[in-house]
Design a protein around this motif. Structure first.
Motif, short mmCIF file in Angstrom:
data_model
loop_
_atom_site.label_atom_id
_atom_site.label_comp_id
_atom_site.label_asym_id
_atom_site.label_seq_id
_atom_site.Cartn_x
_atom_site.Cartn_y
_atom_site.Cartn_z
N GLY A 47 0.84 -1.20 0.00
CA GLY A 47 0.00 0.00 0.00
C GLY A 47 0.87 1.24 0.00
N ASN A 93 1.49 3.49 -2.38
CA ASN A 93 1.25 4.60 -3.31
C ASN A 93 0.63 5.82 -2.66
N GLY A 97 -0.56 7.80 1.52
CA GLY A 97 -0.69 7.77 2.98
C GLY A 97 0.54 7.28 3.73
N GLY A 118 1.89 4.35 3.96
CA GLY A 118 2.77 3.47 3.19
C GLY A 118 3.78 4.25 2.37
N ARG A 159 -1.87 -1.65 -5.81
CA ARG A 159 -2.71 -1.94 -6.98
C ARG A 159 -2.47 -1.01 -8.14
N SER A 160 -2.15 0.26 -7.82
CA SER A 160 -2.13 1.25 -8.89
C SER A 160 -0.72 1.43 -9.45
N ASP A 184 -3.07 -7.01 -6.37
CA ASP A 184 -4.24 -6.80 -5.52
C ASP A 184 -4.06 -7.74 -4.33
N LEU A 185 -3.78 -7.17 -3.17
CA LEU A 185 -3.45 -8.01 -2.02
C LEU A 185 -4.68 -8.61 -1.34
N SER A 186 -5.86 -8.22 -1.82
CA SER A 186 -7.04 -8.89 -1.25
C SER A 186 -7.30 -10.21 -1.99
N GLY A 227 -4.32 -1.62 3.73
CA GLY A 227 -5.49 -1.96 4.54
C GLY A 227 -6.72 -1.24 4.02
N LEU A 266 -7.70 -8.74 2.99
CA LEU A 266 -6.60 -7.79 2.89
C LEU A 266 -5.95 -7.54 4.25
N SER A 324 -4.39 -0.56 14.12
CA SER A 324 -5.20 0.65 14.28
C SER A 324 -5.54 0.84 15.75
N TYR A 375 -5.48 8.75 14.34
CA TYR A 375 -5.91 9.47 13.15
C TYR A 375 -4.71 9.99 12.38
N LYS A 418 -6.41 8.96 2.48
CA LYS A 418 -7.65 8.65 1.76
C LYS A 418 -8.56 7.83 2.65
N LEU A 419 -7.96 6.87 3.36
CA LEU A 419 -8.76 5.95 4.17
C LEU A 419 -9.46 6.67 5.33
N SER A 420 -8.73 7.55 6.02
CA SER A 420 -9.32 8.20 7.20
C SER A 420 -10.23 9.37 6.81
N1 LIG Z 1 -5.20 7.00 8.42
C1 LIG Z 1 -5.64 6.63 9.61
O1 LIG Z 1 -6.19 7.43 10.37
C2 LIG Z 1 -5.43 5.21 10.06
C3 LIG Z 1 -5.85 4.88 11.35
C4 LIG Z 1 -5.68 3.59 11.79
C5 LIG Z 1 -5.10 2.65 10.97
N2 LIG Z 1 -4.71 2.98 9.72
C6 LIG Z 1 -4.10 1.92 8.88
O2 LIG Z 1 -3.00 2.44 8.18
C7 LIG Z 1 -2.82 1.70 6.97
C8 LIG Z 1 -2.57 2.67 5.83
O3 LIG Z 1 -3.71 3.43 5.59
P1 LIG Z 1 -3.68 4.98 5.21
O4 LIG Z 1 -4.38 5.68 6.28
O5 LIG Z 1 -2.32 5.39 4.85
O6 LIG Z 1 -4.68 5.00 3.99
P2 LIG Z 1 -4.43 5.03 2.40
O7 LIG Z 1 -3.65 6.22 2.00
O8 LIG Z 1 -5.78 4.85 1.78
O9 LIG Z 1 -3.53 3.74 2.18
C9 LIG Z 1 -4.03 2.46 2.06
C10 LIG Z 1 -3.15 1.76 1.07
O10 LIG Z 1 -3.57 0.41 0.95
C11 LIG Z 1 -3.70 0.12 -0.44
N3 LIG Z 1 -4.66 -0.91 -0.73
C12 LIG Z 1 -5.99 -0.88 -0.48
N4 LIG Z 1 -6.55 -2.00 -0.93
C13 LIG Z 1 -5.55 -2.74 -1.50
C14 LIG Z 1 -5.51 -3.99 -2.16
N5 LIG Z 1 -6.61 -4.73 -2.32
N6 LIG Z 1 -4.32 -4.44 -2.63
C15 LIG Z 1 -3.21 -3.69 -2.49
N7 LIG Z 1 -3.18 -2.50 -1.87
C16 LIG Z 1 -4.35 -2.04 -1.38
C17 LIG Z 1 -4.16 1.44 -1.03
O11 LIG Z 1 -3.95 1.42 -2.44
P3 LIG Z 1 -5.09 1.97 -3.46
O12 LIG Z 1 -4.70 3.40 -3.69
O13 LIG Z 1 -4.92 1.09 -4.65
O14 LIG Z 1 -6.41 1.81 -2.79
C18 LIG Z 1 -3.25 2.42 -0.31
O15 LIG Z 1 -1.99 2.47 -0.89
C19 LIG Z 1 -4.05 0.84 6.82
O16 LIG Z 1 -3.74 -0.49 7.19
C20 LIG Z 1 -5.04 1.42 7.80
O17 LIG Z 1 -5.95 0.47 8.30
C21 LIG Z 1 -4.87 4.24 9.24
#
Ligand SMILES: NC(=O)c1ccc[n+]([C@@H]2O[C@H](COP(=O)([O-])OP(=O)(O)OC[C@H]3O[C@@H](n4cnc5c(N)ncnc54)[C@H](OP(=O)(O)O)[C@@H]3O)[C@@H](O)[C@H]2O)c1
Length: 328
Positions: free
Chosen positions: A65, A67, A69, A71, A90-91, A116-118, A145, A168, A197, A243, A247-249
């Motif tokens: 992941g 690309n 946040g 990661g 994925r992208s 696609d890791l899912s 995630g 995933l 999380s 937090y 994109k996810l949060s």
């Molecule tokens: N941000 C927060 O507040 C927060 C809080 C608690 C935990 N977390 C955890 O932190 C981690 C990173 O999340 P983030 O907040 O940085 O959000 P993010 O920017 O949306 O990052 C999530 C990453 O996972 C990738 N991903 C999603 N589905 C996938 C799939 N099927 N196969 C491969 N890659 C996939 C996304 O790629 P795509 O662009 O292709 O979707 C993206 O690169 C996650 O595990 C999340 O649960 C985040």
């Protein structure tokens, strides 16, 4: 009242009374020691202790992941420390963009693995493992995630999405770890860093139940693996963000309690190879400490009210958008 006071005085002077007072004093001293120790450790780990060099684990860091946040920021941190990096996600276009930036900024090797890791089929996992086979993988960051789109009741969330989420957040994380371990064990060095999380540390997380449960899997798996791997000089750690802008949060701006992903990744680097369970961002650690201090029944009821409020707000917004579309 006077009778009660006299009875208390008599009890205090009795052997049972003085024994009870000694036990009370001992317990009080223990609580004060625990509190002071927790505060001192918080200050030391968050602000005083220096970071470990991640290169001691190996030459390559694999980040899933990568690309966006957390990661992407973690990948940048490893490249900054002169580790070669595998960006997985994925992208392809977005990953190549990050790869280009890391190569030009830090002069390290960067490989892109599009997956696609899912999809946890044997074929997909074999393809991914083949990409890592000849590399000295020192660090695997299981970061990819997914969560719900919004707070909702279990039966309102699409069943395929829930299955994908578990695949995933749990299955793929476990299988990727399994894939890199033989190499790490034979080299007798390595680190698996799993991104969990804060929701997994809360007493409950209604309306995000499957997400929080999937992250509890990550916590429990990581702690057990850390002990399973210690005899091989390999570590497994887990970080729990609260937090972070992503994109996810859906948080777009950083603040005291909402970390920027770069700040979160930089803080995480200071915890590499240290505690098994880490809350690297200081305000997140304070938030979790405060949550744990509140009795679970009070927290659970308050959180349910908050989650229902968020759910109602989402459906209201959705209704407004639909009405606006109808009017057009
Ligand atoms: N941000 C927060 O507040 C927060 C809080 C608690 C935990 N977390 C955890 O932190 C981690 C990173 O999340 P983030 O907040 O940085 O959000 P993010 O920017 O949306 O990052 C999530 C990453 O996972 C990738 N991903 C999603 N589905 C996938 C799939 N099927 N196969 C491969 N890659 C996939 C996304 O790629 P795509 O662009 O292709 O979707 C993206 O690169 C996650 O595990 C999340 O649960 C985040």
């Amino acid at each position: 009242m006077a009778c009660l006071c006299a009875m208390l005085e008599a009890f205090k002077r009795s052997p049972e009374g003085s024994a009870l007072a000694s036990i009370g004093l001992f317990l009080l001293a223990l609580c004060i020691f625990k509190f002071v120790h927790t505060c001192a450790m918080f200050v030391y780990t968050q602000f005083v202790r220096g970071g470990a060099n991640p290169r001691k684990f190996g030459e390559w860091a694999v980040v899933t992941g990568a690309n966006s946040g957390i990661g992407e920021s973690m990948a940048r941190q490893f490249a900054k420390k002169k580790m070669n990096v595998v960006l997985m996600g994925r992208s392809e276009a977005a990953l190549e963009e990050v790869a280009k930036s890391l190569r030009s900024s830090y002069g390290v090797e960067v490989n892109v693995v599009v997956a696609d890791l899912s999809d946890v089929s044997a074929d997909n996992l074999e393809t991914i493992a083949a990409e890592l086979e000849d590399l000295d993988v020192g660090v695997l960051v299981n970061n990819a995630g997914m969560s719900y789109d919004h707070f909702d009741d279990l039966e309102a969330v699409d069943a395929d999405r829930l299955a994908q989420l578990v695949q995933l957040n749990c299955t793929s994380l476990m299988l990727l770890t399994r894939a890199v371990l033989p190499g790490m064990k034979s080299r007798r060095r390595g680190l698996v860093l799993n991104v969990s999380s804060g929701s997994a540390d809360m007493p409950s997380c209604p309306l995000l139940s499957v997400y929080a449960a999937s992250k509890r899997f990550v916590d429990s798996f990581s702690v057990s693996m850390d002990y399973e791997l210690r005899t091989f000089n390999v570590r497994c750690q887990v970080v729990a963000p609260m937090y972070v802008v992503s994109k996810l949060s859906k948080f777009r701006r950083a603040s005291l309690f909402v970390a920027h992903p770069d700040a979160y990744a930089a803080a995480t680097m200071r915890f590499l190879g240290r505690e098994t369970v880490c809350w690297p961002f200081w305000t997140h650690a304070l938030m979790l400490g405060a949550i744990k201090a509140v009795p679970a029944c009070i927290f659970n009821n308050r959180y349910l009210v908050y989650a229902r409020g968020m759910q109602r707000a989402f459906y209201k917004r959705q209704k407004r958008v639909q009405l606006a579309k109808k009017d057009e």
